[in-house]
Design a protein around this motif. Structure first.
Motif, PDB file in Angstrom:
ATOM      1  N   MET A   1       7.273  12.504   5.417  1.00  0.00           N
ATOM      2  CA  MET A   1       6.142  11.802   6.005  1.00  0.00           C
ATOM      3  C   MET A   1       4.905  12.021   5.138  1.00  0.00           C
ATOM      4  SD  MET A   1       4.848  11.872   9.881  1.00  0.00           S
ATOM      5  CE  MET A   1       6.128  12.814  10.645  1.00  0.00           C
ATOM      6  N   LYS A   2       4.967  11.491   3.935  1.00  0.00           N
ATOM      7  CA  LYS A   2       3.838  11.605   3.009  1.00  0.00           C
ATOM      8  C   LYS A   2       3.323  10.198   2.732  1.00  0.00           C
ATOM      9  CE  LYS A   2       4.726  15.995   2.398  1.00  0.00           C
ATOM     10  NZ  LYS A   2       3.990  16.976   3.202  1.00  0.00           N
ATOM     11  N   ALA A   3       2.015  10.072   2.672  1.00  0.00           N
ATOM     12  CA  ALA A   3       1.424   8.759   2.439  1.00  0.00           C
ATOM     13  C   ALA A   3       1.794   8.249   1.040  1.00  0.00           C
ATOM     14  CB  ALA A   3      -0.092   8.855   2.563  1.00  0.00           C
ATOM     15  N   ARG A   5       0.903   6.325  -2.518  1.00  0.00           N
ATOM     16  CA  ARG A   5      -0.303   6.461  -3.347  1.00  0.00           C
ATOM     17  C   ARG A   5      -1.351   5.433  -2.947  1.00  0.00           C
ATOM     18  NH1 ARG A   5       1.116   8.826  -8.580  1.00  0.00           N
ATOM     19  NH2 ARG A   5       3.171   9.717  -8.199  1.00  0.00           N
ATOM     20  N   MET A  43       3.128   7.717   7.998  1.00  0.00           N
ATOM     21  CA  MET A  43       4.379   7.107   8.455  1.00  0.00           C
ATOM     22  C   MET A  43       4.735   5.882   7.629  1.00  0.00           C
ATOM     23  SD  MET A  43       4.437   7.598  12.575  1.00  0.00           S
ATOM     24  CE  MET A  43       2.767   7.270  13.055  1.00  0.00           C
ATOM     25  N   ARG A  44       3.912   5.604   6.644  1.00  0.00           N
ATOM     26  CA  ARG A  44       4.107   4.458   5.743  1.00  0.00           C
ATOM     27  C   ARG A  44       4.161   3.135   6.509  1.00  0.00           C
ATOM     28  NH1 ARG A  44       6.310   6.003   0.108  1.00  0.00           N
ATOM     29  NH2 ARG A  44       5.685   8.170   0.026  1.00  0.00           N
ATOM     30  N   GLN A  47       0.137   0.412   3.827  1.00  0.00           N
ATOM     31  CA  GLN A  47       0.073   0.883   2.448  1.00  0.00           C
ATOM     32  C   GLN A  47      -1.121   0.248   1.747  1.00  0.00           C
ATOM     33  OE1 GLN A  47       3.694   1.048   0.272  1.00  0.00           O
ATOM     34  NE2 GLN A  47       4.796   1.964   1.958  1.00  0.00           N
ATOM     35  N   PHE A 193      -1.905   7.694  25.554  1.00  0.00           N
ATOM     36  CA  PHE A 193      -2.283   6.301  25.737  1.00  0.00           C
ATOM     37  C   PHE A 193      -1.946   5.917  27.169  1.00  0.00           C
ATOM     38  CE2 PHE A 193      -1.750   6.114  21.050  1.00  0.00           C
ATOM     39  CZ  PHE A 193      -3.036   5.671  20.761  1.00  0.00           C
TER      40      PHE A 193
ATOM     41  N   GLU B 133       9.713  10.417  -1.518  1.00  0.00           N
ATOM     42  CA  GLU B 133       9.582   9.329  -0.537  1.00  0.00           C
ATOM     43  C   GLU B 133       9.238   8.006  -1.215  1.00  0.00           C
ATOM     44  OE1 GLU B 133       7.251  10.123   2.967  1.00  0.00           O
ATOM     45  OE2 GLU B 133       8.048  12.146   3.162  1.00  0.00           O
ATOM     46  N   ASP B 290      10.896  15.766   8.476  1.00  0.00           N
ATOM     47  CA  ASP B 290       9.624  15.400   9.102  1.00  0.00           C
ATOM     48  C   ASP B 290       9.903  14.930  10.528  1.00  0.00           C
ATOM     49  OD1 ASP B 290      10.137  12.614   9.143  1.00  0.00           O
ATOM     50  OD2 ASP B 290       9.229  12.333   7.169  1.00  0.00           O
TER      51      ASP B 290
END
Lengths: 289, 795
Positions: A1-3, A5, A43-44, A47, A193, B133, B290
């Motif tokens: 779970m990495k953004a 670039r 969570m992509r 982008q 929510f 990823e 994750d």
């Protein structure tokens, strides 16, 4: 779970923001509190090519009372709004709604403007701004525009703001003497929510509801001003007959969507329950005043 | 020689048994010095990420990894087929003790056919997780989507979709327990009540996700894996066998573990893949699941539909119970512990507290194209207890008895144990009656009923729930895993050593996941040995350091590992006293150890400190006669011999309020009285029960893995998979009836799952008690607002 670039610019002026928005359009995202944006990046789900960090832009900060309205800067944190004496005195509806906005950590960082600009259908602040007849001020290289809340929220995460514009402030008319506000929402856990929610602002004279604005959220793609129910209320005494008429009118006013919390029928049922409770509370508040 | 009771008795200076000591790992965690797997840093570490199947079932037509391989930082891209070549043989998640059980062979990543939404398909290893990823997004897979098996109810339908071509009927397992005269009992009963219950899927959601760091040293052919695990030796065996490394060359280290709840007793394909990558690259490889991938790859549990019937005499005596369980497993039976234990446990424990003689329980476990299911805290008990206790409540209502009174009349009385219950299981040391008495006192039951009646007249709808339970803890070797062919030890062990300084090292096979196992083992060892807690260090979670054991699962750590530790400490104590006897020219039986000093028994006159014993025993052995050969170390193992489990029992009470307009449930108060035998550390035992209750309450009210018709998981984040939070939780009062088990000398039974096992049952009973005036019943979990409103006929 990495953004993925992305480029990042810490904006030093509004003009720089306008310039970048013009250049990148929909590939740019404004980074304010980041409480919704950063998870979607990780969570992509989105982008963007560039994040424009507006946190240093002082002109977007602050809360102030003016002639008949309160100006809430787009960068005002939820926590500031929650603690603001100006809000408490002049916009009790927003003060009442604030504790329902997520959790303390989110309120410390998340911004009022970010919530309104994102237009999450389950968010509290868009509903409040709509209930109080607020005005959204957006700006861009092409100039400044003021948009009535009724025209601003257009669908799921969809607003009247153009891709080359940024929300700079929200102006909300001071709640008038003799009016009352009730905010109710249903969430399974505190800070979730909502499953259903209602922002209600009304003028009540004796037992008569002179007029009321009812905004329902968390049941369809945007906060919904219930015009039929409002018409059924206007000038009526709050009694069983009015209650039935108002609740009945919601069938046409609302178009609830099924989601993981439950079906459209349940959403409509809950909004009706909240309607009765909100108006009971509003009338009681008016009597006590 | 001191007797067993002497050693355990509280008033000795080092009597730690029964005392509240804080967890040894807590201070470190609070200081920010906890070391979880992701905190372990190795030079040159690479990071793994996975491309997972977007479909519940699809054929893999083509995989193109060329673009991914070109990405910056990418070191390795491996498909399921490529990984399979590095594995000795596929896993088959069956155990021979489950007659007729079937499961398809499973490789760590999908080969040719993906069978659940989330199954790993391609692994990318890169210099950073972000780069991995990025590259995952460039792996091109051509899919041929196939119709999935999405519902357990239709899984067995002939001609329908199948999960695996090799298992054409989707049937994993069937089992029946039948005392023989059930139909007769129902035919002759005055009253028969029937109800069907539906339980949704849950998953464990440990705060620390699954995590692994693997390092293969090609020079020594040594594989070291740091992993967030409850059972290092099982991981050692499975990974060694799967990847073809000799088991003794594999070291598993479980550092701090941030919650596990049964999730971390399993083996997962992505973890094997990351380990294979470390071996292929000659570099350490880290894989931290994750949260998004956790929801589609961690084991799921609890998806069952149960039809239940209960037969009664008009006097309110239970004659027979009959249940039929349809259990929805995932795409494979989870290796090596299988996916059928849940159903098996439901059969074992449903209506287990009661005295009926006739019982029939049938289970059918079916495969679906969903995440594999397996053991999760209190396996099967939340379901079996919910069903059994709901039927008992209905029975009480049918004969007009108070639910407590009805239970009091129908439970097996304390003095009747040991006895064999209708499910065919021998139980001993049970205390149903004593627990009911204690619960009544703590709830102030009559006053609560009076308050409920008053409030009901005011339109406030409160419910009072009662749920008794039995709980299988600390499984023995005659039952399942070892005897069924899995490399899982049902014994556990402790090695204890006296160091030259007089300090004591205590190495245990059971592991600590934050519940305080290390502290509890230290308390037992210090107590038995006669030394202070400060002079003992407990070492767990490292296969290079600790004796072979099963680890921590099924509430076994204290009951099994604790007894091994107790016996090892007593053995070391005996050796120390023999050595002291030689040095002091005294009979060992006249000596004792108190606070780290050998003393004269009785007078407690100090004779020689353990530091002297240690010094002489290690450095000055020349002072000893030649035939005295100090070892100053002892290893003891413990296992059950004649019993399937060490069963515990207890009873929960709940008080809550239902809003009949919104369907919302507000929990007001929760009580647990349980019998875990001898309590070693009451504070930690209570916190285990409380934490377990919260987990059970989460399942009863909020948690649900929601699948659509295409078997796609719909809620894969913590925003929409709702775990219980402190704000909604009630005060939970915990009490223990201490009826030590006669199976061990220490007398401790398991405690870690007693909360989870019965909390859903008691809340469901309380909700239905609140709804009684409306003649509405909720029979599904989670009991969402919509479920309550449906039961009320409002939507």
């Amino acid at each position: 779970m990495k953004a993925p670039r992305f480029s990042y610019v810490r904006a030093e002026s509004l003009e720089q923001v306008f310039e970048l928005l013009k250049q990148y359009g929909e590939d740019a995202r404004i980074l304010a509190g980041g409480q919704s944006l950063i998870p979607t990046l990780n969570m992509r789900l989105s982008q963007p090519a560039i994040l424009i960090d507006i946190n240093r832009l002082d002109m977007l900060k602050g809360i102030s009372a003016g002639d008949g309205a309160v100006r809430i800067g787009a960068l005002a944190r939820h926590a500031e709004v929650a603690e603001s004496p100006v809000i408490a005195a002049r916009l009790p509806l927003i003060a009442a709604a604030m504790p329902h906005v997520a959790h303390v950590a989110v309120r410390n960082r998340g911004t009022f403007g970010g919530s309104v600009a994102l237009a999450d259908p389950a968010a509290e602040m868009p509903a409040c701004v709509l209930a109080l007849g607020g005005t959204l001020v957006v700006a861009g290289a092409r100039g400044r525009r003021e948009i009535a809340a009724e025209d601003f929220f257009r669908g799921l995460y969809e607003t009247a703001r153009e891709p080359d514009e940024i929300l700079v402030e929200v102006r909300v008319p001071t709640e008038a003497p003799g009016t009352v506000s009730v905010f109710l929402e249903l969430a399974q856990r505190h800070g979730d929510f909502a499953i259903a929610g209602l922002a209600c602002h009304a003028r009540i004279e004796g037992d008569t509801v002179a007029d009321a604005r009812l905004v329902y959220f968390a049941s369809e793609d945007r906060p919904r001003l219930a015009k039929g129910a409002m018409a059924a209320l206007a000038g009526k005494a709050w009694n069983d007959g009015t209650r039935a008429a108002v609740i009945g009118a919601l069938t046409d006013d609302l178009d609830p969507m099924t989601n993981l919390d439950g079906g459209a029928a349940m959403k409509l049922h809950l909004q009706r329950v909240l309607t009765g409770r909100a108006l009971d509370a509003a009338v009681a508040q008016a009597r006590a005043a | 020689m001191a007797t067993k009771e002497d050693l355990i008795r509280l008033e000795r200076p080092n009597s730690y048994i029964g005392r509240n000591l804080t967890r040894s790992r807590a201070r470190r965690a609070v200081a920010g010095r906890g070391q979880y797997t992701d905190d372990v840093l190795m030079p040159r570490t690479a990071h793994a990420a996975f491309v997972r199947s977007p479909y519940a079932k699809a054929r893999i037509m083509r995989i193109d990894t060329a673009a991914a391989k070109e990405q910056p930082g990418v070191l390795l891209v491996m498909t399921g087929a490529e990984l399979a070549e590095r594995c000795t043989e596929p896993w088959v998640g069956t155990l021979t003790c489950f007659d007729g059980m079937k499961s398809a062979p499973q490789y760590p990543m999908a080969v040719d056919l993906a069978v659940w939404h989330g199954e790993p398909v391609v692994m990318v290893v890169a210099e950073t997780r972000a780069e991995a990823e990025d590259a995952c997004e460039l792996v091109e897979i051509e899919w041929e989507p196939l119709p999935p098996v999405a519902e357990k109810e239709t899984a067995l339908r002939p001609g329908g979709p199948v999960v695996h071509p090799a298992i054409a009927d989707n049937l994993a397992f069937r089992k029946t327990i039948d005392t023989g005269k059930v139909d007769e009992a129902f035919a002759n009963a005055d009253i028969v009540i029937e109800e069907t219950f539906e339980f949704g899927r849950h998953t464990a959601v440990s705060l620390e996700p699954r995590a692994l760091l693997a390092d293969y040293d090609k020079g020594t052919q040594r594989l070291t894996i740091w992993t967030s695990s409850q059972c290092p030796h099982m991981i050692q065996a499975v990974f060694a066998r799967t990847l073809g490394v000799p088991e003794h060359n594999v070291r598993i280290v479980a550092p701090d573990v941030g919650g596990s709840f049964g999730l971390k007793i399993h083996t997962f394909g992505d973890e094997v893949a990351a380990t294979a990558a470390a071996m292929a690259l000659g570099r350490p490889v880290k894989f931290i699941a994750d949260r998004l991938e956790s929801f589609v790859s961690d084991i799921h549990a609890r998806e069952n539909r149960v039809k239940g019937r209960i037969a009664l005499s008009k006097e309110g005596v239970i004659q027979a119970v009959d249940i039929d369980v349809l259990s929805g497993a995932g795409a494979y039976s989870q290796y090596p512990r299988t996916s059928v234990f849940e159903a098996n446990q439901i059969l074992n424990i449903t209506a287990g507290p009661y005295n009926h003689k006739e019982y029939r329980a049938r289970a059918t476990v079916v495969y679906m194209n969903k995440v594999p299911t397996s053991q999760y805290r209190a396996v099967g008990h939340p379901i079996g207890n919910s069903v059994g206790e709901a039927l008992v409540d209905l029975a009480a209502e049918a004969v007009g008895q108070d639910p407590v009174e009805f239970r009091r009349r129908n439970v097996i009385p304390d003095e009747a144990f040991p006895t064999t219950i209708a499910a065919g299981i021998k139980l001993q040391d049970m205390s149903h009656t004593a627990c009911i008495d204690e619960l009544m006192k703590r709830m102030d039951y009559d006053a609560l009923r009076a308050e409920q009646a008053v409030l009901r007249r005011q339109g406030i709808h409160r419910g009072i729930g009662i749920a008794a339970f039995i709980k299988g803890t600390a499984p023995g070797p005659s039952g399942y895993y070892g005897i069924g062919g899995a490399p899982i030890a049902s014994q556990d062990a402790c090695t204890i050593k006296l160091e030259p300084s007089g300090g004591v090292l205590c190495m245990v096979g059971v592991t600590d996941q934050g519940q305080g196992v290390d502290t509890v083992m230290g308390q037992i060892a210090a107590n038995a040995l006669g030394v202070s807690m400060e002079s003992i260090r407990v070492i767990s979670g490292d296969t290079d350091a600790v004796p072979y054991g099963g680890g921590t699962y099924a509430s076994r750590a204290t009951a099994i590992g604790g007894e091994a530790t107790y016996q090892a400490a007593l053995a070391l104590r005996a050796e120390i006293l023999v050595l002291a006897g030689v040095l002091l020219q005294a009979e060992p039986a006249t000596l004792d150890i108190v606070d780290g000093i050998v003393v004269d028994a009785g007078t407690e006159t100090p004779r020689i400190p353990l530091s002297e014993i240690g010094r002489i025993g290690h450095f000055q052995v020349a002072e000893l006669p030649n035939d005295v050969k100090p070892v100053l170390s002892a290893t003891r193992r413990f296992r059950l011999t004649d019993d399937l489990y060490i069963f515990t029992n207890g009873i929960h009470g709940a008080y809550l309020e239902v809003d009949p307009d919104t369907g919302f449930i507000k929990l007001l108060k929760h009580w647990v009285v349980e019998d875990c035998g001898r309590v070693i550390n009451p504070m930690l035992a209570d916190e285990q029960v409380r934490g377990g209750c919260v987990q059970g309450l989460g399942g009863a009210l909020y948690e649900h893995c929601i699948y659509d018709d295409a078997a796609q998981l719909q809620n894969g984040t913590l925003a929409d998979y709702r775990v219980p939070m402190a704000f909604e939780m009630p005060d939970i009062e915990v009490a223990h009836v201490q009826n030590p088990t006669t199976i061990s000398d220490l007398g401790a039974k398991g405690v870690g799952e007693s909360g989870t096992g019965a909390a859903p049952a008691v809340v469901m009973n309380a909700v239905n008690d609140a709804l009684r005036p409306f003649k509405a019943r909720v029979t599904c979990q989670p009991m969402t607002p919509e479920a309550v409103l449906r039961a009320l006929g409002k939507v």
